[in-house]
Motif scaffolding. Structure first.
Motif, mmCIF file in Angstrom:
data_model
loop_
_atom_site.group_PDB
_atom_site.id
_atom_site.type_symbol
_atom_site.label_atom_id
_atom_site.label_comp_id
_atom_site.label_asym_id
_atom_site.label_seq_id
_atom_site.Cartn_x
_atom_site.Cartn_y
_atom_site.Cartn_z
ATOM 1 N N VAL A 2 45.362 19.257 50.628
ATOM 2 C CA VAL A 2 44.763 19.016 49.418
ATOM 3 C C VAL A 2 44.754 20.094 48.641
ATOM 4 O O VAL A 2 45.303 20.327 47.378
ATOM 5 N N SER A 3 43.976 21.393 49.085
ATOM 6 C CA SER A 3 44.085 22.532 48.381
ATOM 7 C C SER A 3 45.169 23.147 48.274
ATOM 8 O O SER A 3 45.705 23.689 46.870
ATOM 9 N N GLU A 4 46.425 22.948 48.949
ATOM 10 C CA GLU A 4 47.649 23.635 48.905
ATOM 11 C C GLU A 4 48.283 22.866 47.646
ATOM 12 O O GLU A 4 49.007 23.456 46.770
ATOM 13 N N TYR A 5 48.201 21.607 47.578
ATOM 14 C CA TYR A 5 48.858 20.781 46.547
ATOM 15 C C TYR A 5 48.402 20.845 45.038
ATOM 16 O O TYR A 5 48.913 21.165 44.331
ATOM 17 N N LYS A 6 46.827 21.240 45.224
ATOM 18 C CA LYS A 6 46.278 21.504 43.826
ATOM 19 C C LYS A 6 47.025 22.750 43.249
ATOM 20 O O LYS A 6 47.218 23.103 41.988
ATOM 21 N N LEU A 7 46.985 23.855 44.175
ATOM 22 C CA LEU A 7 47.383 25.033 43.755
ATOM 23 C C LEU A 7 49.121 25.209 43.476
ATOM 24 O O LEU A 7 49.386 25.598 42.411
ATOM 25 N N GLU A 8 49.747 24.413 44.116
ATOM 26 C CA GLU A 8 51.322 24.124 43.918
ATOM 27 C C GLU A 8 51.353 23.403 42.574
ATOM 28 O O GLU A 8 52.198 23.985 41.766
ATOM 29 N N HIS A 9 50.448 22.427 42.427
ATOM 30 C CA HIS A 9 50.506 21.887 41.100
ATOM 31 C C HIS A 9 50.120 22.743 39.711
ATOM 32 O O HIS A 9 50.658 22.832 38.658
ATOM 33 N N ILE A 10 49.034 23.721 39.997
ATOM 34 C CA ILE A 10 48.688 24.612 38.926
ATOM 35 C C ILE A 10 49.842 25.548 38.536
ATOM 36 O O ILE A 10 50.087 26.037 37.607
ATOM 37 N N VAL A 11 50.377 26.018 39.644
ATOM 38 C CA VAL A 11 51.615 27.101 39.752
ATOM 39 C C VAL A 11 52.671 26.544 38.956
ATOM 40 O O VAL A 11 53.244 26.892 38.025
ATOM 41 N N SER A 12 53.030 25.271 39.193
ATOM 42 C CA SER A 12 54.129 24.316 38.493
ATOM 43 C C SER A 12 53.939 24.517 37.005
ATOM 44 O O SER A 12 54.764 24.776 36.383
#
Length: 112
Positions: A55-65
């Motif tokens: 979940v943490s990785e996904y949140k950061l991937e979403h923000i980076v995107s």
């Protein structure tokens, strides 16, 4: 470019420029877009959410995107490193390579 600085929800009318102005635009953008929804328009609900450790990785991937989408004319690359995750607070380092200001590194906290 000039930017309005927001600190903890308080609007401060001050002028900032240079790298601080760029970072303030990023902070303001993320504060406005603070509803993290785990939904990717192209993929739907991301399958990685089944494994709660991602979940943490996904949140950061979403923000980076989103940052790459919004600031694609100014940013060469964005990367991150997860520092810690305690209860509902995620700490990470964001690494941005800006076309004009070179490298920018900031530690951020994301509550969710």
């Amino acid at each position: 470019m000039k930017s309005i600085k927001i600190e903890d929800g308080n609007l401060e009318f001050m002028c900032v420029d240079g790298i601080e102005e760029f970072w303030q635009r990023i902070v303001n953008s993320l504060k406005i877009y603070n509803t993290e929804c785990f939904y990717n328009e192209n993929l739907g609900l991301d399958i990685r959410l089944i494994n709660e450790q991602k979940v943490s990785e996904y949140k950061l991937e979403h923000i980076v995107s989103k940052l790459q989408e919004w600031y694609k004319r100014e940013i060469e690359s964005i990367d991150y490193e997860i520092i810690s995750e305690e209860e509902r607070t995620l700490k990470a380092k964001i690494y941005i390579t800006h076309k004009k200001y070179s490298k920018l590194e900031r530690e951020v906290s994301i509550n969710g």
